[in-house]
Motif scaffolding. Structure first.
Motif, PDB file in Angstrom:
ATOM      1  N   GLY A  21     -29.903 -15.160 -31.127  1.00  0.00           N
ATOM      2  CA  GLY A  21     -30.857 -15.319 -32.119  1.00  0.00           C
ATOM      3  C   GLY A  21     -31.219 -16.506 -32.119  1.00  0.00           C
ATOM      4  O   GLY A  21     -32.477 -16.983 -32.398  1.00  0.00           O
ATOM      5  N   VAL A  22     -30.517 -17.411 -31.814  1.00  0.00           N
ATOM      6  CA  VAL A  22     -30.751 -18.835 -31.998  1.00  0.00           C
ATOM      7  C   VAL A  22     -32.012 -19.514 -30.963  1.00  0.00           C
ATOM      8  O   VAL A  22     -32.824 -19.999 -31.335  1.00  0.00           O
ATOM      9  N   ILE A  23     -31.516 -18.862 -29.831  1.00  0.00           N
ATOM     10  CA  ILE A  23     -32.455 -19.281 -28.609  1.00  0.00           C
ATOM     11  C   ILE A  23     -33.780 -18.378 -28.790  1.00  0.00           C
ATOM     12  O   ILE A  23     -34.955 -19.003 -28.315  1.00  0.00           O
ATOM     13  N   HIS A  24     -33.835 -17.214 -29.411  1.00  0.00           N
ATOM     14  CA  HIS A  24     -35.013 -16.456 -29.648  1.00  0.00           C
ATOM     15  C   HIS A  24     -36.047 -17.381 -30.453  1.00  0.00           C
ATOM     16  O   HIS A  24     -37.061 -17.447 -30.211  1.00  0.00           O
ATOM     17  N   GLU A  25     -35.503 -18.005 -31.596  1.00  0.00           N
ATOM     18  CA  GLU A  25     -36.510 -18.761 -32.227  1.00  0.00           C
ATOM     19  C   GLU A  25     -36.824 -20.268 -31.705  1.00  0.00           C
ATOM     20  O   GLU A  25     -38.036 -20.747 -31.790  1.00  0.00           O
ATOM     21  N   PHE A  26     -35.798 -20.943 -30.968  1.00  0.00           N
ATOM     22  CA  PHE A  26     -35.946 -21.941 -30.420  1.00  0.00           C
ATOM     23  C   PHE A  26     -37.019 -21.896 -29.134  1.00  0.00           C
ATOM     24  O   PHE A  26     -37.800 -22.744 -28.859  1.00  0.00           O
ATOM     25  N   MET A  27     -37.132 -20.781 -28.665  1.00  0.00           N
ATOM     26  CA  MET A  27     -37.893 -20.656 -27.277  1.00  0.00           C
ATOM     27  C   MET A  27     -39.281 -20.304 -27.853  1.00  0.00           C
ATOM     28  O   MET A  27     -40.255 -20.962 -27.337  1.00  0.00           O
ATOM     29  N   ARG A  28     -39.600 -19.440 -28.992  1.00  0.00           N
ATOM     30  CA  ARG A  28     -40.803 -19.613 -29.485  1.00  0.00           C
ATOM     31  C   ARG A  28     -41.275 -20.915 -30.057  1.00  0.00           C
ATOM     32  O   ARG A  28     -42.555 -21.157 -29.555  1.00  0.00           O
ATOM     33  N   TRP A  29     -40.534 -21.480 -30.692  1.00  0.00           N
ATOM     34  CA  TRP A  29     -40.957 -22.903 -31.206  1.00  0.00           C
ATOM     35  C   TRP A  29     -41.234 -23.816 -30.102  1.00  0.00           C
ATOM     36  O   TRP A  29     -42.367 -24.409 -30.227  1.00  0.00           O
ATOM     37  N   CYS A  30     -40.487 -24.030 -29.127  1.00  0.00           N
ATOM     38  CA  CYS A  30     -40.675 -24.901 -28.172  1.00  0.00           C
ATOM     39  C   CYS A  30     -41.927 -24.431 -27.171  1.00  0.00           C
ATOM     40  O   CYS A  30     -42.452 -25.460 -26.694  1.00  0.00           O
ATOM     41  N   ARG A  31     -42.102 -23.229 -26.992  1.00  0.00           N
ATOM     42  CA  ARG A  31     -43.403 -23.009 -26.101  1.00  0.00           C
ATOM     43  C   ARG A  31     -44.667 -23.358 -26.925  1.00  0.00           C
ATOM     44  O   ARG A  31     -45.415 -23.890 -26.317  1.00  0.00           O
ATOM     45  N   GLU A  32     -44.598 -23.062 -28.305  1.00  0.00           N
ATOM     46  CA  GLU A  32     -45.815 -23.560 -29.111  1.00  0.00           C
ATOM     47  C   GLU A  32     -45.907 -24.863 -29.197  1.00  0.00           C
ATOM     48  O   GLU A  32     -47.125 -25.341 -29.444  1.00  0.00           O
ATOM     49  N   ASN A  33     -45.042 -25.611 -28.987  1.00  0.00           N
ATOM     50  CA  ASN A  33     -45.069 -27.055 -29.331  1.00  0.00           C
ATOM     51  C   ASN A  33     -44.976 -28.018 -27.958  1.00  0.00           C
ATOM     52  O   ASN A  33     -44.631 -29.097 -27.900  1.00  0.00           O
ATOM     53  N   GLY A  34     -45.123 -27.341 -26.903  1.00  0.00           N
ATOM     54  CA  GLY A  34     -44.922 -27.907 -25.709  1.00  0.00           C
ATOM     55  C   GLY A  34     -43.856 -28.702 -25.115  1.00  0.00           C
ATOM     56  O   GLY A  34     -43.490 -29.355 -24.383  1.00  0.00           O
ATOM     57  N   SER A  35     -42.486 -28.156 -25.421  1.00  0.00           N
ATOM     58  CA  SER A  35     -41.172 -28.646 -25.276  1.00  0.00           C
ATOM     59  C   SER A  35     -40.382 -27.498 -24.549  1.00  0.00           C
ATOM     60  O   SER A  35     -39.204 -27.610 -24.836  1.00  0.00           O
ATOM     61  N   PHE A  36     -40.810 -26.642 -23.930  1.00  0.00           N
ATOM     62  CA  PHE A  36     -40.130 -25.456 -23.526  1.00  0.00           C
ATOM     63  C   PHE A  36     -39.320 -25.865 -22.271  1.00  0.00           C
ATOM     64  O   PHE A  36     -39.884 -26.796 -21.531  1.00  0.00           O
ATOM     65  N   PRO A  37     -37.931 -25.665 -21.944  1.00  0.00           N
ATOM     66  CA  PRO A  37     -37.057 -26.099 -20.847  1.00  0.00           C
ATOM     67  C   PRO A  37     -37.773 -25.696 -19.732  1.00  0.00           C
ATOM     68  O   PRO A  37     -38.005 -24.561 -19.547  1.00  0.00           O
ATOM     69  N   SER A  38     -37.646 -26.648 -18.523  1.00  0.00           N
ATOM     70  CA  SER A  38     -37.759 -26.238 -17.085  1.00  0.00           C
ATOM     71  C   SER A  38     -36.473 -26.099 -16.492  1.00  0.00           C
ATOM     72  O   SER A  38     -36.710 -25.265 -15.398  1.00  0.00           O
ATOM     73  N   THR A  57     -40.074 -16.079 -21.786  1.00  0.00           N
ATOM     74  CA  THR A  57     -40.362 -15.372 -23.093  1.00  0.00           C
ATOM     75  C   THR A  57     -39.320 -14.994 -23.838  1.00  0.00           C
ATOM     76  O   THR A  57     -38.344 -14.486 -23.273  1.00  0.00           O
ATOM     77  N   GLU A  58     -39.170 -15.138 -25.159  1.00  0.00           N
ATOM     78  CA  GLU A  58     -38.018 -14.816 -26.059  1.00  0.00           C
ATOM     79  C   GLU A  58     -38.181 -13.293 -26.207  1.00  0.00           C
ATOM     80  O   GLU A  58     -37.128 -12.553 -26.707  1.00  0.00           O
ATOM     81  N   GLN A  59     -39.189 -12.608 -25.798  1.00  0.00           N
ATOM     82  CA  GLN A  59     -39.188 -11.019 -25.599  1.00  0.00           C
ATOM     83  C   GLN A  59     -38.048 -10.557 -25.114  1.00  0.00           C
ATOM     84  O   GLN A  59     -37.362  -9.314 -25.212  1.00  0.00           O
ATOM     85  N   THR A  60     -37.507 -11.167 -23.866  1.00  0.00           N
ATOM     86  CA  THR A  60     -36.494 -10.846 -23.021  1.00  0.00           C
ATOM     87  C   THR A  60     -35.242 -11.160 -23.829  1.00  0.00           C
ATOM     88  O   THR A  60     -34.482  -9.982 -23.530  1.00  0.00           O
ATOM     89  N   VAL A  61     -35.099 -11.780 -24.657  1.00  0.00           N
ATOM     90  CA  VAL A  61     -33.831 -12.024 -25.475  1.00  0.00           C
ATOM     91  C   VAL A  61     -33.866 -10.918 -26.483  1.00  0.00           C
ATOM     92  O   VAL A  61     -32.800 -10.077 -26.756  1.00  0.00           O
TER      93      VAL A  61
END
Length: 340
Positions: A21-38, A57-61
């Motif tokens: 649940g936590v990473i679902h939200e962090f993934m969405r926010w980070c992708r939208e704000n240019g800070s998605f982890p590599s 994509t957080e859709q996988t989660v």
């Protein structure tokens, strides 16, 4: 451009649902704000979660947790350890279908996914047997007890073996191996396996990176592969001090790191036996002071348990993780971490 790495903690299905649940939200926010982890990494439920993030994509989660505990009707007829193992295997193959695999194995050399496993051998060189599986079950079952009460059998040799996506051939070794389409599902499964509770561990050949490769490396004779947390949950000290992983540590270094810690107290345990906590490791403490390390841990009691296969319970735990993440992403400390 700032580079980010995420370390995903282990903790079974219950804590995994919160983490999802936590990473679902962090993934969405980070992708939208240019800070998605590599760079993503983890053991057990954390290794599975790291693989989720690597799909991009957080859709996988969401796909994984809405399916958890439902699955194939045949799977739901199992009981005990066979039932959980069947759910786990069904989940991995359902979640990581061709669409998700394409997201992971796209031609992007900067994407790095590390899944931690534990290679276990008997010190007398004999094959691993049912009694050995029972001992590792008791080791896992007593991991949260005070140290004098923990069951810590001494007749085994445990080694972390890390499987890595896009691994340069110069880094290949018995302890650092390629993660490929061929061994992807099996590596995630091995990383999650507590013997007896989840059935038998996997043999080296099951984790071979390519068809025709026997999978065996130096030290694999009579070895089995199981839950990565037995030898490595949090890699910070080993990456600093263990020569076997020195080059790998340089390869996965990042400007900033987020640790999704499943321990309610935010304790960064090096292994699932909880013998060494890394919060006070000088490099960890310094990174937190310098705003290069963010630790996210539960702020509430988690409902779902270690072997939970009830979808409604898991999804309530997942939803509360989402709600916590939404609060955190609005908070000043988290915004400051990503913006400075």
């Amino acid at each position: 451009m700032t580079t980010y790495s995420w370390i995903l903690d282990s903790g079974g299905a219950g804590r995994g649902a919160w983490q999802g649940g936590v990473i679902h939200e962090f993934m969405r926010w980070c992708r939208e704000n240019g800070s998605f982890p590599s760079i993503t990494m983890g053991a057990s439920a954390g290794g599975y979660a790291a693989a989720d993030v690597a799909t991009g994509t957080e859709q996988t989660v969401m796909k994984g947790w809405t399916h958890w505990g439902k699955g194939n009707p045949r799977v739901r007829t199992y009981r005990g350890r066979s039932r959980f193992r069947a759910h786990l295997r069904d989940s991995i193959h359902y979640v990581m279908e061709e669409k998700e695999l394409s997201g992971v194995f796209q031609e992007n050399a900067s994407k790095k996914l590390l899944v931690f496993t534990t290679r276990v051998r008997r010190s007398d060189g004999q094959p691993f047997c049912a009694a050995d599986r029972m001992r590792y079950f008791f080791k896992s079952a007593t991991r949260k007890l005070p140290r004098p009460l923990k069951y810590l059998p001494e007749r085994y040799i445990e080694d972390p073996v890390i499987f890595a996506l896009n691994l340069p051939s110069a880094l290949w070794s018995g302890y650092v191996r390629p993660l490929t389409r061929r061994n992807y599902h099996a590596v995630i499964e091995a990383s999650c396996l507590v013997p007896l509770a989840m059935g038998p561990p996997l043999l080296p050949g099951t984790l071979a990176p390519e068809t025709g490769d026997p999978g065996a490396r130096s030290g694999d004779r009579h070895a089995v592969f199981m839950d990565g947390g037995f030898s490595l949950k949090m890699p910070m000290r080993i990456f600093e001090e263990d020569a076997r992983f020195e080059s790998l540590a340089r390869w996965v270094s990042a400007d900033k790191t987020v640790i999704f810690c499943c321990d309610p107290g935010g304790m960064l345990w090096e292994t699932s036996s909880r013998l060494r906590c890394l919060n006070s490791l000088p490099s960890v403490a310094r990174a937190m002071r310098e705003n290069r390390l963010l630790v996210v841990s539960p702020d509430h009691k988690l409902e779902a348990g270690f072997l939970c296969v009830e979808n409604e319970t898991a999804m309530r735990t997942f939803t509360r993780g989402q709600e916590q993440a939404q609060r955190l992403l609005r908070s000043d400390p988290v915004r400051r971490f990503f913006e400075t």
